[in-house]
Design an enzyme around this catalytic site. Structure first.
Site, PDB file in Angstrom:
ATOM      1  N   VAL A 116      -5.055  40.095 -44.294  1.00 40.12           N
ATOM      2  CA  VAL A 116      -4.226  40.400 -45.457  1.00 40.12           C
ATOM      3  C   VAL A 116      -4.269  39.235 -46.440  1.00 40.12           C
ATOM      4  CG1 VAL A 116      -1.882  40.887 -46.242  1.00 40.12           C
ATOM      5  CG2 VAL A 116      -2.710  41.902 -44.127  1.00 40.12           C
ATOM      6  N   SER A 117      -4.546  39.518 -47.696  1.00 35.91           N
ATOM      7  CA  SER A 117      -4.516  38.526 -48.769  1.00 35.91           C
ATOM      8  C   SER A 117      -5.453  37.363 -48.429  1.00 35.91           C
ATOM      9  CB  SER A 117      -3.071  38.071 -48.998  1.00 35.91           C
ATOM     10  OG  SER A 117      -2.950  37.320 -50.176  1.00 35.91           O
TER      11      SER A 117
END
Length: 297
Positions: A101-102
């Protein structure tokens, strides 16, 4: 969701001691290695780990984050990928599914390329190709550059919509699980991403890949998800309502997408390995307990 208590363990990989957690699965699903966002501690993925109860979930705190001591020297993404591989070796896992994520999505891309033989499926959420990304809104990026949102949960809640482009569904539970990173740990994470890009190797990624992008992401705009999906062979792009933290604010809609992707039989996959599968946009209700999202026409 099932309440599962993770097993914590400090694992030394080279000069770094990494606080690691394993949520033991109750089924036969392939283990999932999770790469967290910048400054984010293990506990923040607890709702996801509880929802995916049929498989082992492996996560670790980056150096200087959560319970991991800060690194003495800066590190690059290829070194971070080696840390993750060292953790899998110590725990006895060979092949895994991978999700990032990210900032962790960038590290997941690096891991999938660097350790291709160990990755079965890849999920990239709210992330980009690094140096060639289209940046988000300056106001959100300015607040992202400082770890204050982790140090002061009230500050994070006050600026939640500006930072993440999300409604505050699930935000209070997210804030309670926060554990502030050290300044050096946060700075080294920022430094690790500087100048890095996955563009040269994305066309050579082998795992079946799901790209998840938030329609209102203030930090990593939607165009970055489209760019990733266009370069990764056979990938699928799912556009979900919400912003950068759609895994928190839109969990009821996103987690079924993740579970379905991980559980699909290869012969039934809706795209060929050699072609970009296009994108789907989901329009679900914002009310808790509502039905499953429908693909938009």
């Amino acid at each position: 969701m099932n309440d599962r208590t993770p097993r914590y363990r400090d694992i030394r990989v080279g000069s770094n001691v990494l606080r690691t957690a394993v949520w033991e699965g109750k089924g036969h699903g392939r283990p999932l290695l999770f790469f967290n966002g910048i400054g984010a501690n293990i506990e923040l993925i607890a709702p996801l780990a509880e929802a995916l109860s049929d498989r082992d979930i492996i996560a670790f705190d980056a150096p200087g984050v959560g319970g991991s001591p800060a690194a003495v020297l800066p590190y690059r993404p290829w070194q971070f990928a080696r840390m993750a591989a060292g953790i899998l070796d110590e725990l006895g896992y060979s092949e895994v599914d991978v999700m990032g994520v990210s900032w962790g999505g960038a590290m997941a891309q690096q891991f999938a390329f660097q350790f291709a033989s160990r990755v079965h499926r890849l999920i990239l959420a709210a992330t980009s190709a690094g140096f060639f990304m289209v940046p988000g809104k300056p106001a959100a990026l300015a607040k992202l550059a400082h770890p204050r949102r982790y140090m002061n949960p009230d500050y994070m809640l006050q600026h939640f919509e500006m930072l993440y482009g999300d409604e505050q569904d699930g935000a209070h539970g997210h804030a309670k699980r926060l554990r502030a990173p050290s300044f050096r740990g946060y700075f080294f994470q920022l430094l690790a991403g500087m100048g890095w890009t996955s563009v040269p190797f994305l066309p050579f990624l082998k795992p079946d890949t799901l790209v998840l992008a938030g329609e209102n992401d203030q930090i990593v705009p939607l165009v970055n998800g489209r760019f990733l999906a266009s370069l990764i062979p056979g990938s699928r792009l799912e556009i979900v309502p919400g912003g950068h933290l759609f895994l928190v604010s839109r969990a009821k809609e996103v987690i079924p997408l993740i579970r379905d992707f991980l559980d699909e039989e290869p012969a039934r996959r809706p795209f060929a390995r050699s072609d970009f599968a296009g994108e789907r946009r989901f329009r679900g209700t914002r009310r808790a307990g509502a039905g499953k999202p429908r693909p938009a026409a």
